[in-house]
Motif scaffolding. Structure first.
Motif, PDB file in Angstrom:
ATOM      1  N   VAL A  16      49.541 -71.076  71.257  1.00  0.00           N
ATOM      2  CA  VAL A  16      49.694 -70.244  70.066  1.00  0.00           C
ATOM      3  C   VAL A  16      48.999 -68.903  70.252  1.00  0.00           C
ATOM      4  N   ARG A  17      47.787 -68.923  70.756  1.00  0.00           N
ATOM      5  CA  ARG A  17      47.041 -67.673  70.914  1.00  0.00           C
ATOM      6  C   ARG A  17      47.691 -66.750  71.932  1.00  0.00           C
ATOM      7  N   ALA A  18      48.286 -67.329  72.965  1.00  0.00           N
ATOM      8  CA  ALA A  18      48.928 -66.511  73.995  1.00  0.00           C
ATOM      9  C   ALA A  18      50.212 -65.866  73.491  1.00  0.00           C
ATOM     10  N   GLU A  19      50.922 -66.565  72.609  1.00  0.00           N
ATOM     11  CA  GLU A  19      52.247 -66.093  72.211  1.00  0.00           C
ATOM     12  C   GLU A  19      52.286 -65.420  70.845  1.00  0.00           C
ATOM     13  N   ALA A  20      51.239 -65.585  70.042  1.00  0.00           N
ATOM     14  CA  ALA A  20      51.261 -65.004  68.693  1.00  0.00           C
ATOM     15  C   ALA A  20      51.261 -63.489  68.780  1.00  0.00           C
ATOM     16  N   GLY A  21      52.238 -62.883  68.133  1.00  0.00           N
ATOM     17  CA  GLY A  21      52.290 -61.430  68.070  1.00  0.00           C
ATOM     18  C   GLY A  21      51.626 -60.946  66.802  1.00  0.00           C
ATOM     19  N   PRO A  22      51.843 -59.686  66.428  1.00  0.00           N
ATOM     20  CA  PRO A  22      51.273 -59.169  65.182  1.00  0.00           C
ATOM     21  C   PRO A  22      51.873 -59.863  63.989  1.00  0.00           C
ATOM     22  N   THR A  23      51.147 -59.886  62.890  1.00  0.00           N
ATOM     23  CA  THR A  23      51.646 -60.531  61.681  1.00  0.00           C
ATOM     24  C   THR A  23      52.869 -59.799  61.159  1.00  0.00           C
ATOM     25  N   VAL A  24      53.721 -60.529  60.461  1.00  0.00           N
ATOM     26  CA  VAL A  24      54.933 -59.940  59.900  1.00  0.00           C
ATOM     27  C   VAL A  24      54.557 -59.107  58.688  1.00  0.00           C
ATOM     28  N   PRO A  25      54.954 -57.831  58.622  1.00  0.00           N
ATOM     29  CA  PRO A  25      54.553 -57.002  57.483  1.00  0.00           C
ATOM     30  C   PRO A  25      55.166 -57.505  56.188  1.00  0.00           C
ATOM     31  N   SER A  26      54.418 -57.364  55.104  1.00  0.00           N
ATOM     32  CA  SER A  26      54.924 -57.793  53.812  1.00  0.00           C
ATOM     33  C   SER A  26      55.834 -56.719  53.225  1.00  0.00           C
ATOM     34  N   HIS A  27      56.594 -57.101  52.212  1.00  0.00           N
ATOM     35  CA  HIS A  27      57.530 -56.185  51.573  1.00  0.00           C
ATOM     36  C   HIS A  27      57.241 -56.142  50.083  1.00  0.00           C
ATOM     37  N   PRO A  28      57.443 -54.991  49.453  1.00  0.00           N
ATOM     38  CA  PRO A  28      57.203 -54.916  48.013  1.00  0.00           C
ATOM     39  C   PRO A  28      58.083 -55.896  47.257  1.00  0.00           C
ATOM     40  N   VAL A  29      57.500 -56.554  46.258  1.00  0.00           N
ATOM     41  CA  VAL A  29      58.253 -57.472  45.411  1.00  0.00           C
ATOM     42  C   VAL A  29      57.923 -57.183  43.961  1.00  0.00           C
ATOM     43  N   ALA A  30      58.761 -57.630  43.062  1.00  0.00           N
ATOM     44  CA  ALA A  30      58.571 -57.331  41.653  1.00  0.00           C
ATOM     45  C   ALA A  30      57.522 -58.249  41.049  1.00  0.00           C
ATOM     46  N   LEU A  31      56.570 -57.670  40.336  1.00  0.00           N
ATOM     47  CA  LEU A  31      55.604 -58.423  39.546  1.00  0.00           C
ATOM     48  C   LEU A  31      56.006 -58.328  38.084  1.00  0.00           C
ATOM     49  N   PRO A  32      55.746 -59.382  37.310  1.00  0.00           N
ATOM     50  CA  PRO A  32      56.150 -59.369  35.913  1.00  0.00           C
ATOM     51  C   PRO A  32      55.576 -58.168  35.177  1.00  0.00           C
ATOM     52  N   GLY A  33      56.471 -57.354  34.567  1.00  0.00           N
ATOM     53  CA  GLY A  33      56.026 -56.234  33.759  1.00  0.00           C
ATOM     54  C   GLY A  33      55.568 -55.023  34.531  1.00  0.00           C
ATOM     55  N   VAL A  34      55.700 -55.028  35.858  1.00  0.00           N
ATOM     56  CA  VAL A  34      55.241 -53.909  36.656  1.00  0.00           C
ATOM     57  C   VAL A  34      56.395 -53.427  37.522  1.00  0.00           C
ATOM     58  N   PRO A  35      56.749 -52.137  37.453  1.00  0.00           N
ATOM     59  CA  PRO A  35      57.840 -51.651  38.300  1.00  0.00           C
ATOM     60  C   PRO A  35      57.490 -51.799  39.775  1.00  0.00           C
ATOM     61  N   ALA A  36      58.452 -52.229  40.584  1.00  0.00           N
ATOM     62  CA  ALA A  36      58.226 -52.353  42.017  1.00  0.00           C
ATOM     63  C   ALA A  36      58.227 -50.969  42.653  1.00  0.00           C
ATOM     64  N   PRO A  37      57.294 -50.696  43.611  1.00  0.00           N
ATOM     65  CA  PRO A  37      57.274 -49.402  44.284  1.00  0.00           C
ATOM     66  C   PRO A  37      58.381 -49.347  45.322  1.00  0.00           C
ATOM     67  N   PRO A  38      58.682 -48.157  45.830  1.00  0.00           N
ATOM     68  CA  PRO A  38      59.683 -48.068  46.883  1.00  0.00           C
ATOM     69  C   PRO A  38      59.184 -48.758  48.150  1.00  0.00           C
TER      70      PRO A  38
END
Length: 364
Positions: free
Chosen positions: A339-361
């Motif tokens: 796992v340590r040899a093959e693990a690359g960088p973490t997958v970047p997260s993406h904006p998601v909608a939160l209740p009552g809060v506009p999602a950013p671009p």
């Protein structure tokens, strides 16, 4: 990428119908932690339960027994049922563990999936959510400055007026993680507070948890925290042996028994071999097989969820101690290096909608 183990110190009947004592199981846990340290694993987490089929009602005590026999492995609860505990005592216990281990203690706080602790300590299940929110607030207040704690009090806990909570931990601050199942509200809370997140994935497909992890990272970002600095861990049931068949032969019956005991309490259908094999499939949540197979599934969770730590829950059900020790050895000497040899960088997260809060671009 950190690789570790979680355990609940089960004392269910083994294949011969024999049930070991709580004392024996606790001694075995300490031996497992010692071996995990020797083979280079990063963390061992011990869960809190208050029922006859689990031995670890006081994880910090068992972890402290292992602290003097280990040198680098991190020692964590998995989880501390904070709702029915006192945050001052939780902090004192893990600060003590931190001192004994020279700075290797962590608190993984959660609400727990069992309810036995609530009547045992005199709490009402109707206050389930309020208890956790209130006590987490006090624990984090102590974490920020344990020598000078002022907290206004709540409905379930008296105020603390300028007092110290001792001993002081080696780590400043003492790490506090949040453990969750599948609740969006829980991951938003963890992200908003800027706390590391551990997600229990014990059914379905790990890929289904990606929206939950994205929600956590987006909540953290909107609260002013850098998601890149907040580790995410997953916890999944599994077992590793020299071959895939050997792993199944050792693991299936104890696992089936444990799942059926819990299932009868919760109204689940009996656990079947068909369901077991489906969970063992490449995209399933159960990691049972050879070192290569288990490593591939850990890496798949890394790819799907962008995790920084993986915790293999080795002993759901009473598996012979010699087999658990061999699994610990294989996890450290064969799975973790792959796992340590093959693990690359973490997958970047993406904006998601939160209740009552506009999602950013979306970011580029």
């Amino acid at each position: 990428m950190e690789i570790g183990i979680s355990a609940f110190a089960e004392t269910t009947p083994d294949g011969t119908g024999t049930t070991i004592s709580h004392a024996q199981r606790l001694r075995e846990v300490v031996e497992e932690i010692e071996l995990a340290d020797q083979v280079g694993l990063d963390v061992y987490g011990l869960g809190e339960h208050h029922r006859p089929d689990y031995a670890a009602s006081a994880p910090a005590v068992a972890l402290a027994a292992a602290a003097s026999r280990t040198s680098r492995i991190r020692l964590s609860s998995a989880v501390t049922v904070l709702s029915s505990d006192d945050p001052v005592r939780v902090f004192q216990q893990f600060a003590t563990l931190d001192g004994l281990s020279d700075g290797r203690a962590e608190v993984l706080a959660g609400r727990g999936s069992f309810i036995e602790s609530f009547p045992l300590f005199g709490y009402d299940l109707d206050d389930y959510e309020e208890l956790f929110t209130e006590k987490l607030d006090l624990l984090l207040t102590i974490q920020r400055d344990p020598a000078h704690v002022t907290w206004p009090g709540g409905r379930h806990r008296a105020a603390v007026d300028g007092l110290g909570v001792y001993p002081l931990p080696v780590q400043q601050p003492l790490p506090v993680w949040i453990g969750v199942g599948g609740s969006p509200q829980s991951v938003v809370r963890a992200g908003t507070l800027g706390l590391p997140l551990a997600v229990a994935i014990i059914g379905g497909e790990p890929a289904q948890f990606r929206p939950l992890v994205d929600l956590y990272r987006e909540a953290a970002r909107r609260a002013g925290h850098d998601p890149a600095t907040l580790p995410v861990a997953t916890h999944s049931h599994g077992f590793v042996a020299e071959t895939s068949q050997r792993a199944v032969d050792v693991h299936f019956e104890p696992y089936r028994h444990a799942m059926d005991v819990i299932g009868r309490e919760r109204g689940w259908r009996p656990f079947s071999r068909t369901g077991y094999e489906a969970a063992r499939s490449r995209r399933g949540a159960l990691l049972v097989g050879s070192a290569q197979e288990v490593a591939e599934k850990v890496l798949l969770q890394r790819e799907q969820l962008g995790i920084d730590r993986f915790m293999l829950h080795l002993s759901a059900g009473t598996i012979p101690h010699r087999d658990v020790m061999r699994a610990v050895e294989l996890l450290g000497t064969e799975v973790a290096p792959i796992v340590r040899a093959e693990a690359g960088p973490t997958v970047p997260s993406h904006p998601v909608a939160l209740p009552g809060v506009p999602a950013p671009p979306a970011r580029p």
